[in-house]
Design a protein around this motif. Sequence first.
Motif, PDB file in Angstrom:
ATOM      1  N   ALA A 203       0.836  -1.213   0.000  1.00 57.18           N
ATOM      2  CA  ALA A 203       0.000   0.000   0.000  1.00 57.18           C
ATOM      3  C   ALA A 203       0.868   1.259   0.000  1.00 57.18           C
ATOM      4  O   ALA A 203       1.989   1.265   0.514  1.00 57.18           O
ATOM      5  N   VAL A 204       0.315   2.333  -0.585  1.00 55.87           N
ATOM      6  CA  VAL A 204       1.014   3.617  -0.610  1.00 55.87           C
ATOM      7  C   VAL A 204       0.049   4.719  -0.191  1.00 55.87           C
ATOM      8  O   VAL A 204      -1.169   4.581  -0.308  1.00 55.87           O
ATOM      9  N   ALA A 205       0.600   5.810   0.304  1.00 55.10           N
ATOM     10  CA  ALA A 205      -0.183   7.001   0.642  1.00 55.10           C
ATOM     11  C   ALA A 205       0.524   8.206   0.035  1.00 55.10           C
ATOM     12  O   ALA A 205       1.713   8.428   0.284  1.00 55.10           O
ATOM     13  N   ALA A 217       6.574  15.174   0.543  1.00 57.95           N
ATOM     14  CA  ALA A 217       6.979  15.163  -0.863  1.00 57.95           C
ATOM     15  C   ALA A 217       7.111  13.755  -1.406  1.00 57.95           C
ATOM     16  O   ALA A 217       6.896  13.510  -2.587  1.00 57.95           O
ATOM     17  N   LYS A 218       7.428  12.805  -0.534  1.00 57.51           N
ATOM     18  CA  LYS A 218       7.609  11.421  -0.953  1.00 57.51           C
ATOM     19  C   LYS A 218       6.479  10.573  -0.399  1.00 57.51           C
ATOM     20  O   LYS A 218       6.019  10.778   0.724  1.00 57.51           O
ATOM     21  N   ALA A 219       6.024   9.605  -1.175  1.00 60.36           N
ATOM     22  CA  ALA A 219       4.917   8.750  -0.746  1.00 60.36           C
ATOM     23  C   ALA A 219       5.336   7.849   0.403  1.00 60.36           C
ATOM     24  O   ALA A 219       6.491   7.444   0.510  1.00 60.36           O
ATOM     25  N   PHE A 220       4.379   7.535   1.288  1.00 65.20           N
ATOM     26  CA  PHE A 220       4.575   6.488   2.281  1.00 65.20           C
ATOM     27  C   PHE A 220       4.362   5.161   1.566  1.00 65.20           C
ATOM     28  O   PHE A 220       3.385   4.996   0.819  1.00 65.20           O
ATOM     29  N   GLU A 221       5.246   4.202   1.809  1.00 64.16           N
ATOM     30  CA  GLU A 221       5.169   2.930   1.103  1.00 64.16           C
ATOM     31  C   GLU A 221       5.187   1.771   2.079  1.00 64.16           C
ATOM     32  O   GLU A 221       5.951   1.766   3.037  1.00 64.16           O
ATOM     33  N   ASP A 280      -7.886  -7.313  -2.567  1.00 65.60           N
ATOM     34  CA  ASP A 280      -6.846  -7.668  -1.590  1.00 65.60           C
ATOM     35  C   ASP A 280      -6.770  -6.703  -0.419  1.00 65.60           C
ATOM     36  O   ASP A 280      -6.032  -6.942   0.535  1.00 65.60           O
ATOM     37  N   GLY A 281      -7.490  -5.594  -0.493  1.00 63.73           N
ATOM     38  CA  GLY A 281      -7.438  -4.591   0.563  1.00 63.73           C
ATOM     39  C   GLY A 281      -7.255  -3.201  -0.033  1.00 63.73           C
ATOM     40  O   GLY A 281      -7.359  -3.014  -1.243  1.00 63.73           O
ATOM     41  N   ILE A 282      -6.974  -2.233   0.819  1.00 64.67           N
ATOM     42  CA  ILE A 282      -6.759  -0.869   0.345  1.00 64.67           C
ATOM     43  C   ILE A 282      -5.335  -0.766  -0.196  1.00 64.67           C
ATOM     44  O   ILE A 282      -4.367  -0.959   0.539  1.00 64.67           O
ATOM     45  N   ALA A 283      -5.225  -0.466  -1.500  1.00 60.97           N
ATOM     46  CA  ALA A 283      -3.919  -0.450  -2.151  1.00 60.97           C
ATOM     47  C   ALA A 283      -3.272   0.931  -2.134  1.00 60.97           C
ATOM     48  O   ALA A 283      -2.051   1.047  -2.257  1.00 60.97           O
ATOM     49  N   ALA A 284      -4.096   1.982  -2.011  1.00 65.21           N
ATOM     50  CA  ALA A 284      -3.530   3.337  -2.060  1.00 65.21           C
ATOM     51  C   ALA A 284      -4.483   4.336  -1.422  1.00 65.21           C
ATOM     52  O   ALA A 284      -5.703   4.152  -1.436  1.00 65.21           O
ATOM     53  N   PHE A 285      -3.891   5.380  -0.859  1.00 67.75           N
ATOM     54  CA  PHE A 285      -4.620   6.573  -0.423  1.00 67.75           C
ATOM     55  C   PHE A 285      -4.039   7.743  -1.199  1.00 67.75           C
ATOM     56  O   PHE A 285      -2.833   7.987  -1.148  1.00 67.75           O
ATOM     57  N   ARG A 286      -4.898   8.449  -1.902  1.00 66.98           N
ATOM     58  CA  ARG A 286      -4.455   9.645  -2.621  1.00 66.98           C
ATOM     59  C   ARG A 286      -5.192  10.824  -2.004  1.00 66.98           C
ATOM     60  O   ARG A 286      -6.414  10.928  -2.110  1.00 66.98           O
ATOM     61  N   ASN A 287      -4.435  11.694  -1.366  1.00 69.56           N
ATOM     62  CA  ASN A 287      -5.020  12.762  -0.562  1.00 69.56           C
ATOM     63  C   ASN A 287      -4.798  14.118  -1.217  1.00 69.56           C
ATOM     64  O   ASN A 287      -3.670  14.575  -1.368  1.00 69.56           O
ATOM     65  N   GLN A 288      -5.893  14.750  -1.616  1.00 68.22           N
ATOM     66  CA  GLN A 288      -5.814  16.065  -2.244  1.00 68.22           C
ATOM     67  C   GLN A 288      -6.093  17.136  -1.189  1.00 68.22           C
ATOM     68  O   GLN A 288      -7.190  17.220  -0.643  1.00 68.22           O
ATOM     69  N   VAL A 289      -5.086  17.954  -0.889  1.00 60.80           N
ATOM     70  CA  VAL A 289      -5.244  19.029   0.093  1.00 60.80           C
ATOM     71  C   VAL A 289      -4.837  20.385  -0.470  1.00 60.80           C
ATOM     72  O   VAL A 289      -4.870  21.388   0.239  1.00 60.80           O
ATOM     73  N   ASN A 290      -4.437  20.418  -1.748  1.00 57.38           N
ATOM     74  CA  ASN A 290      -4.100  21.687  -2.392  1.00 57.38           C
ATOM     75  C   ASN A 290      -5.383  22.510  -2.523  1.00 57.38           C
ATOM     76  O   ASN A 290      -6.310  22.110  -3.231  1.00 57.38           O
ATOM     77  N   PRO A 291      -5.469  23.664  -1.864  1.00 58.39           N
ATOM     78  CA  PRO A 291      -6.724  24.433  -1.890  1.00 58.39           C
ATOM     79  C   PRO A 291      -7.163  24.849  -3.290  1.00 58.39           C
ATOM     80  O   PRO A 291      -8.362  24.983  -3.547  1.00 58.39           O
ATOM     81  N   ASP A 292      -6.211  25.019  -4.211  1.00 55.06           N
ATOM     82  CA  ASP A 292      -6.567  25.389  -5.581  1.00 55.06           C
ATOM     83  C   ASP A 292      -7.370  24.287  -6.271  1.00 55.06           C
ATOM     84  O   ASP A 292      -8.149  24.562  -7.187  1.00 55.06           O
TER      85      ASP A 292
END
Length: 314
Positions: A203-205, A217-221, A280-292
């Motif tokens: 999984a990655v975040a 800046a770098k993904a959690f893996e 197989d489960g949660i493979a990724a979390f992609r989190n958008q927090v850029n206000p634009d």
Amino acid sequence: MPLTVQDVERFEASRSRLEAIGYRLLGSASEAEDAVQDTFLRWQAADVDRIEIPEAWLTKVLTNLCLNQLTSARARRETYVGQWLPEPLLAGDPMLGPADTAEQRDSVSYAVLTLMERLSPNERAVYVLREAFGYPHREIAEILDITEAAAQQVFHRARKHIADGKARTEIDEASARRIVEEFLAAATSGRTEPLVRLLTEDAVAIGDGGGKVPARAKAFEGALAVAKFMRGLFKPSKAKRDIAGGSPGVHLTTANGVPAVVAVLDGRVIGIMCPEITADGIAAFRNQVNPDKLERATRRWAASDHGEPLFSAF
């Protein structure tokens, strides 16, 4: 010659379709709106009486504007602060476009929009026009000024790239929603083990703050690293409340056709978390927090009935 009322109406009849194409091509609602406006300006300057098939003409103009945008966007993203992620759209947004078939729904999912960043501009255009909007290869070839055989080859290559990136089988929406509910319960439990059990081993975040909101800046893996990050993310903290300006409410809703977690503070969407749920489960979390990239979501949120938050984030 100035446009007649009928000419404007002909364009407006295509606007929603053009915006949906532009969004899939660019991964950005605001850039899609700009591309559609530029298309209108070209419609305004054209001799529209000599255009035999307005829909085809408008689609070609928009697609080529987006191709130019994609080429320049690649250069801009080399200097982008941190990770770049697409702009998520909340349920009911007309820019999501058609969702009658599995292919159409899949083409606008957050996971596929992210995968499409790996495609060349031409591959992305062919994939979107064929998979999401059902354009025949002959028409796609005319839009891109290539042969029909080339359009077919590009499509098969693009579809293979997307399929290779989606190595796992996804699950139905009800099951996915249940897993996200389990994730939220585990994330707020303060324990790592329940979170690890919900994740795939690899999984990655990933977070996109655009340099305006803190985001790694770098993904959690790896399952353990992601679980620890998520546990910390949902842990109450005065420092977090001070940075955010309060304690945002957490809602479980839908973004890009799949379950998503939305954080809202004083009526403003400040974050959208899009989990990628597989068999197989949660493979990724992609989190958008850029206000634009959350302005359109905030407008959509204000216009919708979303109920009370499940809990306060921190």
